[in-house]
Write an enzyme that holds these catalytic residues in place. Structure first.
Site, PDB file in Angstrom:
ATOM      1  N   PHE A 266      86.824  95.678 -64.936  1.00 24.76           N
ATOM      2  CA  PHE A 266      85.323  95.010 -66.325  1.00 24.76           C
ATOM      3  C   PHE A 266      86.655  93.818 -67.030  1.00 24.76           C
ATOM      4  CE2 PHE A 266      81.479  95.875 -64.739  1.00 24.76           C
ATOM      5  CZ  PHE A 266      82.087  96.618 -63.994  1.00 24.76           C
TER       6      PHE A 266
ATOM      7  N   TYR B 164      87.271  91.460 -65.521  1.00 29.35           N
ATOM      8  CA  TYR B 164      87.832  89.832 -64.599  1.00 29.35           C
ATOM      9  C   TYR B 164      86.578  88.452 -65.169  1.00 29.35           C
ATOM     10  CZ  TYR B 164      89.594  92.575 -60.815  1.00 29.35           C
ATOM     11  OH  TYR B 164      90.386  92.680 -59.423  1.00 29.35           O
TER      12      TYR B 164
ATOM     13  N   CYS C 173      70.448  94.823 -65.218  1.00 23.39           N
ATOM     14  CA  CYS C 173      70.687  95.552 -65.730  1.00 23.39           C
ATOM     15  C   CYS C 173      71.555  95.237 -67.184  1.00 23.39           C
ATOM     16  CB  CYS C 173      71.994  97.003 -65.100  1.00 23.39           C
ATOM     17  SG  CYS C 173      71.052  97.942 -64.985  1.00 23.39           S
TER      18      CYS C 173
HETATM   19  N1  LIG Z   1      69.710  98.774 -60.467  1.00 19.43           N
HETATM   20  C1  LIG Z   1      70.468  99.583 -60.831  1.00 19.43           C
HETATM   21  O1  LIG Z   1      71.816  99.039 -60.826  1.00 19.43           O
HETATM   22  C2  LIG Z   1      70.374 100.404 -61.971  1.00 19.43           C
HETATM   23  C3  LIG Z   1      71.586 101.532 -61.912  1.00 19.43           C
HETATM   24  C4  LIG Z   1      70.704 101.845 -63.565  1.00 19.43           C
HETATM   25  C5  LIG Z   1      70.044 102.750 -64.118  1.00 19.43           C
HETATM   26  N2  LIG Z   1      69.280 101.329 -63.118  1.00 19.43           N
HETATM   27  C6  LIG Z   1      67.607 101.624 -63.984  1.00 19.43           C
HETATM   28  O2  LIG Z   1      66.628 102.372 -63.208  1.00 19.43           O
HETATM   29  C7  LIG Z   1      65.536 101.633 -63.564  1.00 19.43           C
HETATM   30  C8  LIG Z   1      64.995 101.118 -62.540  1.00 19.43           C
HETATM   31  O3  LIG Z   1      66.181 100.675 -62.008  1.00 19.43           O
HETATM   32  P1  LIG Z   1      65.740  99.760 -60.467  1.00 19.43           P
HETATM   33  O4  LIG Z   1      66.770  98.635 -60.381  1.00 19.43           O
HETATM   34  O5  LIG Z   1      65.614 100.562 -59.152  1.00 19.43           O
HETATM   35  O6  LIG Z   1      64.681  99.016 -60.917  1.00 19.43           O
HETATM   36  P2  LIG Z   1      63.384  98.552 -59.128  1.00 19.43           P
HETATM   37  O7  LIG Z   1      62.741  97.068 -59.497  1.00 19.43           O
HETATM   38  O8  LIG Z   1      64.125  98.021 -57.997  1.00 19.43           O
HETATM   39  O9  LIG Z   1      62.451  99.847 -59.136  1.00 19.43           O
HETATM   40  C9  LIG Z   1      61.711 100.051 -59.372  1.00 19.43           C
HETATM   41  C10 LIG Z   1      60.327 100.710 -58.890  1.00 19.43           C
HETATM   42  O10 LIG Z   1      59.089 100.912 -59.980  1.00 19.43           O
HETATM   43  C11 LIG Z   1      57.864 101.344 -59.169  1.00 19.43           C
HETATM   44  N3  LIG Z   1      56.947 101.604 -60.142  1.00 19.43           N
HETATM   45  C12 LIG Z   1      56.836 100.676 -60.984  1.00 19.43           C
HETATM   46  N4  LIG Z   1      55.901 100.875 -61.413  1.00 19.43           N
HETATM   47  C13 LIG Z   1      55.115 102.380 -61.103  1.00 19.43           C
HETATM   48  C14 LIG Z   1      54.528 103.299 -61.330  1.00 19.43           C
HETATM   49  N5  LIG Z   1      53.647 103.663 -62.273  1.00 19.43           N
HETATM   50  N6  LIG Z   1      54.257 104.313 -60.325  1.00 19.43           N
HETATM   51  C15 LIG Z   1      55.481 104.422 -59.304  1.00 19.43           C
HETATM   52  N7  LIG Z   1      56.012 103.434 -58.880  1.00 19.43           N
HETATM   53  C16 LIG Z   1      56.408 102.603 -59.954  1.00 19.43           C
HETATM   54  C17 LIG Z   1      58.065 100.054 -58.572  1.00 19.43           C
HETATM   55  O11 LIG Z   1      57.029  99.041 -57.801  1.00 19.43           O
HETATM   56  C18 LIG Z   1      59.570  99.680 -58.432  1.00 19.43           C
HETATM   57  O12 LIG Z   1      59.861  99.456 -56.504  1.00 19.43           O
HETATM   58  C19 LIG Z   1      65.528 100.301 -65.161  1.00 19.43           C
HETATM   59  O13 LIG Z   1      64.865 101.467 -66.082  1.00 19.43           O
HETATM   60  C20 LIG Z   1      67.296 100.404 -64.616  1.00 19.43           C
HETATM   61  O14 LIG Z   1      67.025  99.809 -66.276  1.00 19.43           O
HETATM   62  C21 LIG Z   1      69.041 100.831 -62.955  1.00 19.43           C
HETATM   63  O1  LIG Z   2      85.315  92.350 -64.242  1.00 18.75           O
HETATM   64  C1  LIG Z   2      84.064  92.208 -64.131  1.00 18.75           C
HETATM   65  C2  LIG Z   2      83.461  92.842 -63.455  1.00 18.75           C
HETATM   66  C3  LIG Z   2      81.845  92.542 -63.310  1.00 18.75           C
HETATM   67  N1  LIG Z   2      81.153  90.731 -64.024  1.00 18.75           N
HETATM   68  C4  LIG Z   2      80.119  90.839 -64.041  1.00 18.75           C
HETATM   69  O2  LIG Z   2      78.896  91.770 -64.032  1.00 18.75           O
HETATM   70  C5  LIG Z   2      77.694  92.004 -63.576  1.00 18.75           C
HETATM   71  C6  LIG Z   2      77.763  93.251 -63.260  1.00 18.75           C
HETATM   72  O3  LIG Z   2      78.522  93.690 -62.437  1.00 18.75           O
HETATM   73  P1  LIG Z   2      78.676  95.633 -62.343  1.00 18.75           P
HETATM   74  O4  LIG Z   2      78.502  96.267 -62.969  1.00 18.75           O
HETATM   75  O5  LIG Z   2      79.342  95.664 -60.643  1.00 18.75           O
HETATM   76  O6  LIG Z   2      77.261  95.600 -61.233  1.00 18.75           O
HETATM   77  P2  LIG Z   2      75.390  96.431 -62.118  1.00 18.75           P
HETATM   78  O7  LIG Z   2      75.163  96.674 -60.066  1.00 18.75           O
HETATM   79  O8  LIG Z   2      74.785  95.580 -62.419  1.00 18.75           O
HETATM   80  O9  LIG Z   2      76.187  97.663 -62.307  1.00 18.75           O
HETATM   81  C7  LIG Z   2      76.362  98.251 -63.548  1.00 18.75           C
HETATM   82  O10 LIG Z   2      74.686  98.046 -64.457  1.00 18.75           O
HETATM   83  C8  LIG Z   2      74.082  98.967 -63.543  1.00 18.75           C
HETATM   84  C9  LIG Z   2      72.619  99.131 -64.126  1.00 18.75           C
HETATM   85  O11 LIG Z   2      72.845  99.781 -65.374  1.00 18.75           O
HETATM   86  C10 LIG Z   2      75.188 100.713 -64.065  1.00 18.75           C
HETATM   87  O12 LIG Z   2      74.440 101.828 -63.503  1.00 18.75           O
HETATM   88  C11 LIG Z   2      76.215 100.253 -63.644  1.00 18.75           C
HETATM   89  O13 LIG Z   2      76.972 101.047 -63.966  1.00 18.75           O
HETATM   90  C12 LIG Z   2      77.153  99.021 -64.397  1.00 18.75           C
HETATM   91  O14 LIG Z   2      77.526  98.234 -63.039  1.00 18.75           O
HETATM   92  C13 LIG Z   2      78.075  91.007 -62.425  1.00 18.75           C
HETATM   93  O15 LIG Z   2      76.981  89.566 -62.789  1.00 18.75           O
HETATM   94  C14 LIG Z   2      79.586  90.863 -62.721  1.00 18.75           C
HETATM   95  O16 LIG Z   2      79.740  89.929 -61.506  1.00 18.75           O
HETATM   96  C15 LIG Z   2      82.471  90.146 -64.646  1.00 18.75           C
HETATM   97  O17 LIG Z   2      82.133  89.401 -64.601  1.00 18.75           O
HETATM   98  N2  LIG Z   2      83.305  90.459 -64.862  1.00 18.75           N
END
Ligand SMILES: NC(=O)c1ccc[n+]([C@@H]2O[C@H](COP(=O)([O-])OP(=O)(O)OC[C@H]3O[C@@H](n4cnc5c(N)ncnc54)[C@H](O)[C@@H]3O)[C@@H](O)[C@H]2O)c1
Ligand SMILES: O=c1ccn([C@@H]2O[C@H](COP(=O)(O)OP(=O)(O)O[C@H]3O[C@H](CO)[C@@H](O)[C@H](O)[C@H]3O)[C@@H](O)[C@H]2O)c(=O)[nH]1
Length: 441
Positions: free
Chosen positions: A255, A257, A266
């Protein structure tokens, strides 16, 4: 164990599938009918490597089911995970309406003990609000049902989600009663065999841990982006600096880069939400402020270089863009730096021909009204007759292109590399003008 996951997006679908894969019975719920129809049809609504196969095999083994009926989910499970979206509100704070709607729905039909777990990223105090919302519904029904609320934030990364979930660095559990901790401990036991990964703490600390992790990672990136801007002005190469500092284990190679800004669903929203939380508690979080501001500016750094190269006249020019998604191995376009770059080019009267291995469909919804944005089916269809190439996402397939072919295709042999995937000296030798991030141009 029987598990329900409410919200079948990136997190819910991966969580549900991985829990099913280790032998649990999982019911995934979503209120989006077309999403559930797609899943019932054996297709998945997102691109995530390995997920489609894992979903299919767990459906076939009858461990994974999908529904839109939340009441069924409440009746079904020992543990109910809330994994719905928490998008930014107008003022940047996390919008908890989906989380609290689910809590309310749970309270409306709860009849037996359940552990209700917030897996969504939620500000400190949300689990307490969930508890209150459930209890209010029980009170309205005049019933007395015991339940626990716990926090179990998710740390998976898109593009590597299954691996991250199956082999987590840690599993954070915030709880204030032993019964919830023991149930969650046994649910996570299959992911905990190699060494102890569970970190059990109080609920506010668990909620804050998630934001702290994302804010720290975003800070590392913005710090490096800031240094890259300085390196350019000092005729230093940020890539050498990166290696020089990464070799110190206290800093590490991960992280740091530099690039054209962080995006995704996120980092941008979570840094903002934490900043908001700080402000609501009378604290001005200056580092978070700077992290956001640097990132905002960084998304335009390539545009500045393009402007400078073409003396500010981009009108009528066409640019090839390689990479649309906010990072490789995903089709997620949320807060993708490519969007700022495309919008900037269009505003300057330029046209865009873009290629991404998987995000084209997502991007075509965003730009469907835009005649000046076209999508190419492969790398070289994008670069044919373009005035320059802009690399925005570091997909592996972009790393070693056929430079001879590229040079013969481009009207001007110029490459703007937003992820520093090429070696400046090599490109100079191949006859290209090269612009990277934080490298002397
Ligand atoms: N995307 C990631 O990489 C990531 C990683 C870690 C944590 N999170 C967190 O996890 C949470 C979900 O993120 P995501 O990326 O999966 O979101 P997303 O938008 O892909 O999915 C959320 C889903 O919830 C559904 N939904 C909304 N209201 C609802 C309800 N009342 N009943 C049933 N379903 C309902 C939506 O239709 C949708 O399919 C967020 O808080 C996010 O910050 C995301
Ligand atoms: O050295 C680095 C690493 C990442 N990125 C950028 O950072 C963003 C996020 O990258 P990454 O963290 O790999 O992807 P996410 O899927 O958004 O994951 C982050 O966000 C998630 C949602 O909360 C968390 O669960 C993860 O731990 C956290 O890494 C992207 O645009 C990358 O291009 C950089 O510019 N430089």
């Amino acid at each position: 164990m029987n598990i329900s996951i409410v919200g079948t997006g990136y997190v819910g679908l991966v969580t549900g599938t991985c829990f099913a894969d280790v032998g649990n019975q999982v019911l995934c719920v979503d209120n989006n009918q077309s999403k559930i129809d797609l899943l019932l049809d054996g297709k998945i609504p997102i691109y995530e490597p390995g997920l489609e196969e894992l979903v299919s095999s767990n459906i076939a083994q009858q461990r994974l089911q999908f529904t839109t009926d939340i009441n069924r989910a409440v009746a079904y499970a020992d543990i109910i995970f809330i994994a719905v979206g928490t998008p930014p509100d107008e003022d940047g704070s996390a919008d908890l309406s989906h989380v609290l709607a689910v809590a309310k729905a749970i309270g409306q039909t709860l009849t037996d003990y359940r552990v209700i777990v917030t897996k969504s990223t939620v500000p400190v105090g949300t689990a307490a609000k969930v508890r209150k919302a459930v209890q209010a519904e029980l009170d309205a029904r005049a019933v007395n049902v015991e339940f626990s609320v716990a926090s179990n934030p998710e740390f998976l990364k898109e593009g590597a989600a299954i691996d991250d979930f199956m082999k987590p660095d840690r599993v954070v559990i915030g709880a204030d009663d032993d019964r919830a901790v023991e149930l969650l401990r046994s649910l996570y036991a299959p992911f905990n065999r190699n060494h102890e990964r569970l970190i059990v703490m109080d609920i506010p600390s668990a909620e804050l841990t998630k934001y702290a992790a994302n804010a720290m990672l975003a800070t590392k990136i913005s710090f490096m982006n800031e240094l890259s801007n300085l390196a350019e002005r000092l005729d230093a190469d940020i890539e050498l600096v990166r290696q020089g500092i990464g070799s110190d284990p206290r800093i590490g190679y991960h992280f740091i880069y530099p690039g054209c800004g962080y995006g995704g669903s996120c980092f941008p929203k979570d840094v903002q939400a934490l900043h908001r939380t700080a402000r609501q508690h009378g604290y001005n979080a200056r580092i978070l402020d700077a992290v956001e501001a640097v990132n905002q500016d960084q998304k335009s750094v390539l545009l500045d270089k393009i402007d400078a190269h073409f003396d500010g006249d981009l009108s009528g020019k066409t640019f090839a863009i390689w990479g649309l998604a906010f990072k490789p191995n995903t089709d997620d376009m949320r807060e993708a730096p490519s969007r700022v770059i495309i919008d900037g080019l269009l505003a300057r009267g330029a046209k865009v021909k873009a290629y991404d291995p998987v995000a084209t469909e997502e991007a075509s919804h965003i730009y469907q009204q835009q005649q000046d944005v076209a999508f190419a089916g492969d790398l070289y269809s994008a670069t044919a007759d373009a005035d320059g190439l802009i690399v925005v996402t570091e997909w592996k397939a972009f790393r070693s292109p056929d430079f001879t072919r590229l040079k013969s295709q481009l009207r001007t042999p110029v490459i703007f590399d937003g992820r520093n995937i090429y070696e400046p000296a090599m490109l100079a030798q191949a006859g290209f003008k090269y612009y990277g991030i934080g490298r002397s141009n």
